[in-house]
Scaffold this motif. Structure first.
Motif, PDB file in Angstrom:
ATOM      1  N   ARG A 104      18.666  37.404  33.958  1.00  0.00           N
ATOM      2  CA  ARG A 104      18.232  36.739  32.490  1.00  0.00           C
ATOM      3  C   ARG A 104      17.543  37.904  31.723  1.00  0.00           C
ATOM      4  O   ARG A 104      17.811  37.840  30.348  1.00  0.00           O
ATOM      5  N   TRP A 105      16.766  38.626  32.307  1.00  0.00           N
ATOM      6  CA  TRP A 105      15.827  39.526  31.444  1.00  0.00           C
ATOM      7  C   TRP A 105      16.426  40.815  30.909  1.00  0.00           C
ATOM      8  O   TRP A 105      15.989  41.520  30.035  1.00  0.00           O
ATOM      9  N   ALA A 106      17.087  41.533  31.858  1.00  0.00           N
ATOM     10  CA  ALA A 106      17.412  42.825  31.572  1.00  0.00           C
ATOM     11  C   ALA A 106      18.252  43.044  30.385  1.00  0.00           C
ATOM     12  O   ALA A 106      18.023  44.091  29.806  1.00  0.00           O
ATOM     13  N   PRO A 107      19.144  42.158  29.895  1.00  0.00           N
ATOM     14  CA  PRO A 107      20.021  42.495  28.679  1.00  0.00           C
ATOM     15  C   PRO A 107      19.040  42.552  27.576  1.00  0.00           C
ATOM     16  O   PRO A 107      19.239  43.506  26.526  1.00  0.00           O
ATOM     17  N   GLY A 108      17.989  41.949  27.473  1.00  0.00           N
ATOM     18  CA  GLY A 108      16.902  41.931  26.515  1.00  0.00           C
ATOM     19  C   GLY A 108      16.386  43.500  26.342  1.00  0.00           C
ATOM     20  O   GLY A 108      16.136  43.934  25.110  1.00  0.00           O
ATOM     21  N   TYR A 109      16.173  44.201  27.114  1.00  0.00           N
ATOM     22  CA  TYR A 109      15.747  45.566  27.547  1.00  0.00           C
ATOM     23  C   TYR A 109      16.867  46.621  26.731  1.00  0.00           C
ATOM     24  O   TYR A 109      16.633  47.218  26.190  1.00  0.00           O
ATOM     25  N   ALA A 110      18.125  46.200  27.251  1.00  0.00           N
ATOM     26  CA  ALA A 110      19.261  47.044  26.834  1.00  0.00           C
ATOM     27  C   ALA A 110      19.240  46.791  25.292  1.00  0.00           C
ATOM     28  O   ALA A 110      19.632  47.958  24.534  1.00  0.00           O
ATOM     29  N   GLU A 111      19.018  45.524  24.782  1.00  0.00           N
ATOM     30  CA  GLU A 111      19.141  45.412  23.357  1.00  0.00           C
ATOM     31  C   GLU A 111      18.038  46.092  22.506  1.00  0.00           C
ATOM     32  O   GLU A 111      18.311  46.504  21.242  1.00  0.00           O
ATOM     33  N   LEU A 112      17.070  46.694  23.119  1.00  0.00           N
ATOM     34  CA  LEU A 112      16.006  47.586  22.504  1.00  0.00           C
ATOM     35  C   LEU A 112      16.607  48.944  22.088  1.00  0.00           C
ATOM     36  O   LEU A 112      16.177  49.624  21.423  1.00  0.00           O
ATOM     37  N   GLY A 113      17.815  49.328  22.872  1.00  0.00           N
ATOM     38  CA  GLY A 113      18.553  50.542  22.634  1.00  0.00           C
ATOM     39  C   GLY A 113      17.888  51.661  23.534  1.00  0.00           C
ATOM     40  O   GLY A 113      18.212  52.914  23.189  1.00  0.00           O
ATOM     41  N   VAL A 114      17.366  51.317  24.505  1.00  0.00           N
ATOM     42  CA  VAL A 114      17.036  52.411  25.535  1.00  0.00           C
ATOM     43  C   VAL A 114      18.242  52.975  26.092  1.00  0.00           C
ATOM     44  O   VAL A 114      19.451  52.426  26.164  1.00  0.00           O
ATOM     45  N   ALA A 115      18.051  54.162  26.995  1.00  0.00           N
ATOM     46  CA  ALA A 115      19.038  54.662  27.595  1.00  0.00           C
ATOM     47  C   ALA A 115      19.774  54.212  28.614  1.00  0.00           C
ATOM     48  O   ALA A 115      20.920  54.264  28.792  1.00  0.00           O
ATOM     49  N   SER A 116      18.853  53.821  29.362  1.00  0.00           N
ATOM     50  CA  SER A 116      19.217  52.996  30.791  1.00  0.00           C
ATOM     51  C   SER A 116      18.418  52.225  31.185  1.00  0.00           C
ATOM     52  O   SER A 116      17.278  51.953  31.013  1.00  0.00           O
ATOM     53  N   VAL A 117      19.065  51.112  31.821  1.00  0.00           N
ATOM     54  CA  VAL A 117      18.319  49.831  32.350  1.00  0.00           C
ATOM     55  C   VAL A 117      18.849  49.695  33.793  1.00  0.00           C
ATOM     56  O   VAL A 117      19.949  49.683  34.085  1.00  0.00           O
ATOM     57  N   THR A 118      17.758  49.934  34.525  1.00  0.00           N
ATOM     58  CA  THR A 118      17.971  49.810  36.063  1.00  0.00           C
ATOM     59  C   THR A 118      17.620  48.477  36.678  1.00  0.00           C
ATOM     60  O   THR A 118      16.337  48.269  36.538  1.00  0.00           O
ATOM     61  N   PHE A 119      18.154  47.627  37.284  1.00  0.00           N
ATOM     62  CA  PHE A 119      17.529  46.494  38.052  1.00  0.00           C
ATOM     63  C   PHE A 119      17.656  46.663  39.555  1.00  0.00           C
ATOM     64  O   PHE A 119      18.462  47.360  39.968  1.00  0.00           O
ATOM     65  N   HIS A 120      16.884  45.826  40.142  1.00  0.00           N
ATOM     66  CA  HIS A 120      16.863  45.746  41.694  1.00  0.00           C
ATOM     67  C   HIS A 120      18.274  44.940  42.152  1.00  0.00           C
ATOM     68  O   HIS A 120      18.265  43.824  41.873  1.00  0.00           O
ATOM     69  N   LEU A 121      18.950  45.670  43.184  1.00  0.00           N
ATOM     70  CA  LEU A 121      19.991  44.715  43.607  1.00  0.00           C
ATOM     71  C   LEU A 121      19.358  43.455  44.509  1.00  0.00           C
ATOM     72  O   LEU A 121      19.927  42.620  44.265  1.00  0.00           O
ATOM     73  N   GLU A 122      18.365  43.703  45.316  1.00  0.00           N
ATOM     74  CA  GLU A 122      17.761  42.643  45.657  1.00  0.00           C
ATOM     75  C   GLU A 122      17.376  41.373  45.047  1.00  0.00           C
ATOM     76  O   GLU A 122      17.318  40.415  45.512  1.00  0.00           O
ATOM     77  N   ALA A 123      17.259  41.560  43.654  1.00  0.00           N
ATOM     78  CA  ALA A 123      16.677  40.557  42.871  1.00  0.00           C
ATOM     79  C   ALA A 123      17.912  39.919  42.094  1.00  0.00           C
ATOM     80  O   ALA A 123      17.459  38.904  41.380  1.00  0.00           O
ATOM     81  N   ALA A 124      18.942  40.735  41.894  1.00  0.00           N
ATOM     82  CA  ALA A 124      20.039  40.185  41.075  1.00  0.00           C
ATOM     83  C   ALA A 124      20.959  39.272  41.878  1.00  0.00           C
ATOM     84  O   ALA A 124      21.551  39.313  42.853  1.00  0.00           O
ATOM     85  N   ALA A 125      21.271  38.203  40.829  1.00  0.00           N
ATOM     86  CA  ALA A 125      22.250  37.161  41.408  1.00  0.00           C
ATOM     87  C   ALA A 125      23.734  37.532  41.298  1.00  0.00           C
ATOM     88  O   ALA A 125      24.394  37.452  42.296  1.00  0.00           O
TER      89      ALA A 125
END
Ligand code: DX5
Ligand code: ZN
Length: 226
Positions: A76-97
């Motif tokens: 739910r939340w990671a795409p919003g960080y990508a939309e800020l224009g950051v170089a990379s977004v890393t999420f945790h495998l344990e948390a992702a559906a």
């Protein structure tokens, strides 16, 4: 964006002074990416900052941002960080559906997609889907806090992952995070890491710029030897 060559050094601003962030970001201009630890006090027992703060850090940082999300429900939340224009977004495998569709979504927005695994999480589930990611973060401490001791027991997993990536001709970056210092970076580089996050070893040094250079030199020497 032109991507920096390995070995890459990503200072973790978790170890910076939060009320002197602009000053502390300026100190890492010669590093590769500013590593930004987002913690939600739920996935990990610690709280840092959210998108509003990341947006200001991005506007202020002399180098691109490498955002590490230690949060529940990254789908739910990671795409919003990508939309800020950051170089990379890393999420945790344990948390992702649905890690694959999340990674595709992040790439679609224009960020490099990263997946992180905690010290006890096996990496072999990622072998057949390496191409879906731009970087894999092998945690070398339990996520949540800076200044912890490096867990050398994660090195066989990193080595196996690096061997597998090589065997498959993958260009995925292999990142380590937690307890990386002058004393530990060589073993991580020898095991196949090419991107190194360091918080206390960099911001705890008297000369931050020299600490970055020293870590990079050590990592380069160790990866050439191995
Ligand atoms: C830990 C964070 C790390 C942390 C590393 O959960 O993901 O990025 O800042 O700090 P050091 O290098 O001090 O272990
Ligand atoms: Zn981190």
């Amino acid at each position: 964006m032109e991507l920096p060559d390995a070995p890459r050094i990503n200072p973790s601003i978790l170890a910076a002074d939060f009320v002197n962030m602009q000053r502390d970001l300026a100190k890492i201009a010669a590093a590769d990416f500013a590593h930004v630890d987002v913690m939600d006090n739920h996935f990990v027992p610690n709280l840092t900052f959210g998108p509003q703060m990341v947006e200001r850090i991005q506007a202020t940082s002399p180098i691109p941002l490498d955002v590490h999300l230690m949060i529940t429900d990254p789908d739910r939340w990671a795409p919003g960080y990508a939309e800020l224009g950051v170089a990379s977004v890393t999420f945790h495998l344990e948390a992702a559906a649905d890690p694959i569709s999340l990674a595709r979504q992040l790439r679609g927005i224009g960020a490099r997609a990263g997946v992180a695994i905690k010290p006890d999480t096996p990496a072999d589930g990622l072998y057949s889907v390496l191409d879906e990611f731009d970087q894999i973060l092998v945690m070398t401490v339990e996520p949540g806090f800076g200044g912890q001791g490096f867990m050398a027991e994660t090195m066989p997993k990193l080595r196996a992952l690096a061997d597998e990536a090589k065997r498959r001709g993958s260009t995925v970056w292999l990142q380590v995070d937690g307890g990386i210092s002058d004393a530990t970076i060589e073993q991580a580089a020898a095991a196949g890491a090419d991107t190194f996050v360091a918080g206390s070893a960099i911001y705890g040094a008297d000369d931050v710029e020299a600490a970055v250079t020293r870590l990079r030199d050590r990592a380069r020497a160790a990866s050439l030897e191995s």
